[in-house]
Design a protein around this motif. Structure first.
Motif, PDB file in Angstrom:
ATOM      1  N   LYS A  71       0.950  -1.202   0.150  1.00 20.29           N
ATOM      2  CA  LYS A  71       0.104  -0.093  -0.029  1.00 20.29           C
ATOM      3  C   LYS A  71       0.813   1.398  -0.055  1.00 20.29           C
ATOM      4  CE  LYS A  71      -3.955  -2.108   2.361  1.00 20.29           C
ATOM      5  NZ  LYS A  71      -4.854  -2.026   3.147  1.00 20.29           N
ATOM      6  N   GLU A  72       2.058   1.050   0.687  1.00 22.75           N
ATOM      7  CA  GLU A  72       3.089   2.308   0.711  1.00 22.75           C
ATOM      8  C   GLU A  72       3.486   2.687  -0.644  1.00 22.75           C
ATOM      9  OE1 GLU A  72       4.894   5.675   2.309  1.00 22.75           O
ATOM     10  OE2 GLU A  72       3.355   4.641   3.159  1.00 22.75           O
ATOM     11  N   THR A  73       4.111   1.519  -1.257  1.00 18.03           N
ATOM     12  CA  THR A  73       4.306   1.947  -2.703  1.00 18.03           C
ATOM     13  C   THR A  73       3.405   2.371  -3.850  1.00 18.03           C
ATOM     14  OG1 THR A  73       5.879  -0.076  -2.358  1.00 18.03           O
ATOM     15  CG2 THR A  73       5.442   0.547  -4.447  1.00 18.03           C
ATOM     16  N   LEU A  74       2.117   1.935  -3.576  1.00 20.61           N
ATOM     17  CA  LEU A  74       1.159   2.536  -4.432  1.00 20.61           C
ATOM     18  C   LEU A  74       0.753   3.758  -3.943  1.00 20.61           C
ATOM     19  CD1 LEU A  74      -1.303  -0.703  -4.287  1.00 20.61           C
ATOM     20  CD2 LEU A  74       0.012   0.014  -6.113  1.00 20.61           C
ATOM     21  N   ARG A  75       0.974   3.998  -2.640  1.00 15.97           N
ATOM     22  CA  ARG A  75       0.618   5.495  -2.360  1.00 15.97           C
ATOM     23  C   ARG A  75       1.519   6.538  -2.786  1.00 15.97           C
ATOM     24  NH1 ARG A  75       2.144   9.199   0.938  1.00 15.97           N
ATOM     25  NH2 ARG A  75       3.759   7.930   2.051  1.00 15.97           N
ATOM     26  N   THR A  76       3.051   5.994  -2.979  1.00 15.24           N
ATOM     27  CA  THR A  76       4.004   6.729  -3.033  1.00 15.24           C
ATOM     28  C   THR A  76       3.912   6.776  -4.814  1.00 15.24           C
ATOM     29  OG1 THR A  76       5.334   6.091  -1.279  1.00 15.24           O
ATOM     30  CG2 THR A  76       6.452   7.038  -3.264  1.00 15.24           C
ATOM     31  N   THR A  77       3.827   5.609  -5.394  1.00 12.55           N
ATOM     32  CA  THR A  77       3.713   5.572  -6.948  1.00 12.55           C
ATOM     33  C   THR A  77       2.771   6.821  -7.396  1.00 12.55           C
ATOM     34  OG1 THR A  77       4.859   3.812  -7.029  1.00 12.55           O
ATOM     35  CG2 THR A  77       3.604   4.543  -8.892  1.00 12.55           C
ATOM     36  N   GLY A  78       1.708   6.398  -6.754  1.00 11.50           N
ATOM     37  CA  GLY A  78       0.304   7.381  -7.170  1.00 11.50           C
ATOM     38  C   GLY A  78       0.586   8.934  -7.017  1.00 11.50           C
ATOM     39  N   GLY A  79       1.195   9.425  -5.642  1.00  6.37           N
ATOM     40  CA  GLY A  79       1.486  10.690  -5.749  1.00  6.37           C
ATOM     41  C   GLY A  79       2.560  11.037  -6.730  1.00  6.37           C
ATOM     42  N   TYR A  80       3.397  10.675  -6.844  1.00 10.41           N
ATOM     43  CA  TYR A  80       4.661  11.003  -8.115  1.00 10.41           C
ATOM     44  C   TYR A  80       4.017  10.966  -9.352  1.00 10.41           C
ATOM     45  CZ  TYR A  80       8.182  11.445  -4.539  1.00 10.41           C
ATOM     46  OH  TYR A  80       9.064  11.677  -3.407  1.00 10.41           O
ATOM     47  N   LEU A  81       3.097   9.933  -9.682  1.00 13.31           N
ATOM     48  CA  LEU A  81       2.469  10.282 -11.085  1.00 13.31           C
ATOM     49  C   LEU A  81       1.273  11.233 -10.998  1.00 13.31           C
ATOM     50  CD1 LEU A  81       2.179   6.536 -11.794  1.00 13.31           C
ATOM     51  CD2 LEU A  81       3.683   7.974 -12.571  1.00 13.31           C
ATOM     52  N   LEU A  82       0.804  11.654  -9.855  1.00 14.52           N
ATOM     53  CA  LEU A  82      -0.149  12.598 -10.001  1.00 14.52           C
ATOM     54  C   LEU A  82       0.635  14.113 -10.132  1.00 14.52           C
ATOM     55  CD1 LEU A  82      -2.831  14.041  -9.640  1.00 14.52           C
ATOM     56  CD2 LEU A  82      -2.503  13.922  -6.926  1.00 14.52           C
ATOM     57  N   LEU A  83       1.793  14.117  -9.760  1.00 14.50           N
ATOM     58  CA  LEU A  83       2.650  15.242 -10.048  1.00 14.50           C
ATOM     59  C   LEU A  83       2.837  15.226 -11.397  1.00 14.50           C
ATOM     60  CD1 LEU A  83       5.065  15.411  -7.129  1.00 14.50           C
ATOM     61  CD2 LEU A  83       3.462  17.026  -7.772  1.00 14.50           C
ATOM     62  N   PHE A  84       3.373  14.081 -12.038  1.00 13.49           N
ATOM     63  CA  PHE A  84       3.552  13.949 -13.426  1.00 13.49           C
ATOM     64  C   PHE A  84       2.414  14.442 -14.206  1.00 13.49           C
ATOM     65  CE2 PHE A  84       4.240  10.983 -17.305  1.00 13.49           C
ATOM     66  CZ  PHE A  84       5.319  11.866 -17.691  1.00 13.49           C
ATOM     67  N   LEU A  85       1.059  13.738 -13.989  1.00  8.17           N
ATOM     68  CA  LEU A  85      -0.142  14.222 -14.730  1.00  8.17           C
ATOM     69  C   LEU A  85      -0.061  15.720 -14.724  1.00  8.17           C
ATOM     70  CD1 LEU A  85      -2.740  13.359 -15.991  1.00  8.17           C
ATOM     71  CD2 LEU A  85      -3.523  13.182 -13.672  1.00  8.17           C
ATOM     72  N   ARG A  86      -0.007  16.301 -13.553  1.00 12.73           N
ATOM     73  CA  ARG A  86      -0.241  17.592 -13.456  1.00 12.73           C
ATOM     74  C   ARG A  86       0.803  18.581 -14.240  1.00 12.73           C
ATOM     75  NH1 ARG A  86      -0.565  18.284  -6.721  1.00 12.73           N
ATOM     76  NH2 ARG A  86      -2.681  17.400  -6.593  1.00 12.73           N
ATOM     77  N   TYR A  87       2.043  17.823 -14.400  1.00 11.58           N
ATOM     78  CA  TYR A  87       2.809  18.763 -15.401  1.00 11.58           C
ATOM     79  C   TYR A  87       2.378  18.417 -16.876  1.00 11.58           C
ATOM     80  CZ  TYR A  87       6.831  19.169 -18.402  1.00 11.58           C
ATOM     81  OH  TYR A  87       7.763  19.554 -19.239  1.00 11.58           O
ATOM     82  N   LEU A  88       2.120  16.982 -17.097  1.00  8.78           N
ATOM     83  CA  LEU A  88       1.499  17.159 -18.460  1.00  8.78           C
ATOM     84  C   LEU A  88       0.421  17.840 -18.921  1.00  8.78           C
ATOM     85  CD1 LEU A  88       2.117  13.258 -18.516  1.00  8.78           C
ATOM     86  CD2 LEU A  88       3.515  14.935 -19.749  1.00  8.78           C
ATOM     87  N   GLN A  89      -0.556  18.026 -17.848  1.00  6.07           N
ATOM     88  CA  GLN A  89      -1.850  18.770 -17.920  1.00  6.07           C
ATOM     89  C   GLN A  89      -1.474  20.148 -18.439  1.00  6.07           C
ATOM     90  OE1 GLN A  89      -3.999  17.836 -14.573  1.00  6.07           O
ATOM     91  NE2 GLN A  89      -5.427  16.200 -15.774  1.00  6.07           N
ATOM     92  N   LYS A  90      -0.480  20.871 -17.660  1.00 11.52           N
ATOM     93  CA  LYS A  90      -0.098  22.219 -17.877  1.00 11.52           C
ATOM     94  C   LYS A  90       0.755  22.247 -19.256  1.00 11.52           C
ATOM     95  CE  LYS A  90       4.036  23.476 -16.288  1.00 11.52           C
ATOM     96  NZ  LYS A  90       5.370  23.790 -15.392  1.00 11.52           N
TER      97      LYS A  90
END
Length: 94
Positions: A21-40
């Motif tokens: 669950k910790e890996t999923l949380r960390t991965t999800g968080g960093y991919l969310l930052l990546f997604l925000r960059y891509l949306q920008k």
């Protein structure tokens, strides 16, 4: 495929192969930052991903300022890129 949808599928994949669950949380968080960059950058589809975009993102996180006003540590930058690389490799395999 939309990047947001692909991230959800990737996280489901990681869960099915037994990632914590910790890996999923960390991965999800960093991919969310990546997604925000891509949306920008107005990139919403996985077909828009390419090595140049990833290199631009690497530069972006190099200069990212935290809430405390500090630049990201090199180890955090490396972890972020490792997660993005894993996601991109998974996309290629699909």
């Amino acid at each position: 495929m939309q990047i947001k949808e692909a991230i959800g599928q990737y996280l489901n994949y990681l869960a099915t192969i037994g990632r914590s669950k910790e890996t999923l949380r960390t991965t999800g968080g960093y991919l969310l930052l990546f997604l925000r960059y891509l949306q920008k950058e107005r990139i919403e589809d996985v077909e828009g991903l390419n090595p140049e975009i990833i290199a631009d993102y690497q530069e972006e996180i190099c200069w990212h300022v935290t809430r405390q006003g500090d630049l990201l540590k090199k180890s955090t930058q490396a972890l972020t890129l490792i997660i993005v690389r894993g996601f991109c490799r998974w996309l290629v395999e699909q």
